[in-house]
Write a protein that holds these residues in place. Structure first.
Motif, PDB file in Angstrom:
ATOM      1  N   ARG A  25       0.253   2.860   0.208  1.00 52.32           N
ATOM      2  CA  ARG A  25       0.837   1.638  -0.356  1.00 52.32           C
ATOM      3  C   ARG A  25       0.066   1.219  -1.600  1.00 52.32           C
ATOM      4  O   ARG A  25      -1.165   1.178  -1.597  1.00 52.32           O
ATOM      5  CB  ARG A  25       0.800   0.513   0.667  1.00 52.32           C
ATOM      6  CG  ARG A  25       1.522  -0.739   0.204  1.00 52.32           C
ATOM      7  CD  ARG A  25       1.695  -1.729   1.374  1.00 52.32           C
ATOM      8  NE  ARG A  25       2.464  -2.874   0.978  1.00 52.32           N
ATOM      9  CZ  ARG A  25       1.960  -3.986   0.436  1.00 52.32           C
ATOM     10  NH1 ARG A  25       0.670  -4.088   0.216  1.00 52.32           N
ATOM     11  NH2 ARG A  25       2.733  -4.986   0.108  1.00 52.32           N
ATOM     12  N   SER A  65       0.141  -1.937  -4.478  1.00 48.20           N
ATOM     13  CA  SER A  65       0.759  -3.237  -4.765  1.00 48.20           C
ATOM     14  C   SER A  65      -0.046  -3.983  -5.823  1.00 48.20           C
ATOM     15  O   SER A  65      -1.214  -3.693  -6.069  1.00 48.20           O
ATOM     16  CB  SER A  65       0.870  -4.087  -3.503  1.00 48.20           C
ATOM     17  OG  SER A  65      -0.400  -4.458  -3.033  1.00 48.20           O
ATOM     18  N   SER A 110      -0.079  -8.197  -7.675  1.00 44.66           N
ATOM     19  CA  SER A 110       0.501  -9.535  -7.710  1.00 44.66           C
ATOM     20  C   SER A 110      -0.117 -10.326  -8.849  1.00 44.66           C
ATOM     21  O   SER A 110      -1.187  -9.989  -9.345  1.00 44.66           O
ATOM     22  CB  SER A 110       0.284 -10.266  -6.382  1.00 44.66           C
ATOM     23  OG  SER A 110      -1.092 -10.435  -6.133  1.00 44.66           O
ATOM     24  N   ILE A 155       3.033  -1.845 -11.191  1.00 40.95           N
ATOM     25  CA  ILE A 155       2.288  -0.823 -10.451  1.00 40.95           C
ATOM     26  C   ILE A 155       2.586   0.537 -11.062  1.00 40.95           C
ATOM     27  O   ILE A 155       3.631   0.739 -11.666  1.00 40.95           O
ATOM     28  CB  ILE A 155       2.632  -0.807  -8.938  1.00 40.95           C
ATOM     29  CG1 ILE A 155       4.135  -0.646  -8.714  1.00 40.95           C
ATOM     30  CG2 ILE A 155       2.088  -2.042  -8.247  1.00 40.95           C
ATOM     31  CD1 ILE A 155       4.540  -0.499  -7.248  1.00 40.95           C
ATOM     32  N   ARG A 190       5.002 -10.404  -6.744  1.00 42.10           N
ATOM     33  CA  ARG A 190       4.318  -9.265  -6.108  1.00 42.10           C
ATOM     34  C   ARG A 190       5.284  -8.087  -6.138  1.00 42.10           C
ATOM     35  O   ARG A 190       6.472  -8.249  -5.895  1.00 42.10           O
ATOM     36  CB  ARG A 190       3.953  -9.601  -4.669  1.00 42.10           C
ATOM     37  CG  ARG A 190       3.097  -8.554  -3.977  1.00 42.10           C
ATOM     38  CD  ARG A 190       3.821  -7.571  -3.071  1.00 42.10           C
ATOM     39  NE  ARG A 190       4.729  -8.176  -2.134  1.00 42.10           N
ATOM     40  CZ  ARG A 190       5.864  -7.564  -1.764  1.00 42.10           C
ATOM     41  NH1 ARG A 190       6.225  -6.420  -2.266  1.00 42.10           N
ATOM     42  NH2 ARG A 190       6.668  -8.138  -0.890  1.00 42.10           N
ATOM     43  N   SER A 249       5.389  -3.901  -4.760  1.00 36.74           N
ATOM     44  CA  SER A 249       4.647  -2.901  -3.988  1.00 36.74           C
ATOM     45  C   SER A 249       5.490  -1.657  -3.788  1.00 36.74           C
ATOM     46  O   SER A 249       6.727  -1.725  -3.792  1.00 36.74           O
ATOM     47  CB  SER A 249       4.188  -3.461  -2.633  1.00 36.74           C
ATOM     48  OG  SER A 249       5.305  -3.760  -1.839  1.00 36.74           O
ATOM     49  N   THR A 289       5.655   1.943  -1.271  1.00 38.55           N
ATOM     50  CA  THR A 289       5.180   2.657  -0.102  1.00 38.55           C
ATOM     51  C   THR A 289       5.707   4.086  -0.175  1.00 38.55           C
ATOM     52  O   THR A 289       6.917   4.299  -0.321  1.00 38.55           O
ATOM     53  CB  THR A 289       5.672   2.005   1.204  1.00 38.55           C
ATOM     54  OG1 THR A 289       5.213   0.654   1.235  1.00 38.55           O
ATOM     55  CG2 THR A 289       5.165   2.753   2.431  1.00 38.55           C
TER      56      THR A 289
END
Length: 143
Positions: free
Chosen positions: A23, A25, A27, A45, A136, A138, A140
């Motif tokens: 993961r 991420s 923010s 990201i 935020r 992210s 995965t």
């Protein structure tokens, strides 16, 4: 073996880079919104080659009641919305004005052959003042 959809970790440790479940991420809080009606990158990201589920959440706040729309998107181009509404973009518009609005984009799957930066872009429509945005984003690894 890294990459190629291998599994690593246990119930008490997160997978390392290159493994399923990795993961990434980022923010940011209280970033000045762009011009009313214009998309603005709030955070980003960088994802390595593989298959990723990318999600984002964004919000706008104002000291007064003047917000009428917030749009949150996942984009490979800074300050730009890409794709379809409901796929990698979410929009909330109301007839009333508010001092707080938020939205989220659930998992949007991307298949990458090269390292790619993804941006969380927020658009705010407002009547006056200088709203702030927080967000935020992210990713995965799923393959």
């Amino acid at each position: 073996q890294t990459g190629s959809g291998t599994i690593q970790g246990s119930k008490n440790t997160a997978p390392s880079a290159g493994y399923l479940g990795e993961r990434i991420s980022a923010s940011a809080q209280s970033v000045a919104a762009g011009l009313s009606g214009a998309g603005k990158t709030i955070t980003s990201i960088s994802l390595t080659p593989g298959i990723w589920d990318v999600s984002a959440i964004g919000m706008a706040t104002s000291g007064s009641i003047n917000l009428s729309l917030v749009e949150v998107g996942i984009s490979a181009t800074t300050n730009t919305f890409e794709g379809n509404l409901g796929d990698q973009n979410y929009i909330l518009a109301t007839a009333a004005t508010n001092s707080f609005m938020s939205g989220s984009v659930p998992a949007f799957r991307v298949i990458l052959s090269a390292t790619t930066t993804y941006y969380c872009v927020v658009r705010v429509d407002y009547l006056a003042g200088s709203p702030n945005c927080s967000a935020r984003i992210s990713g995965t690894r799923v393959g």
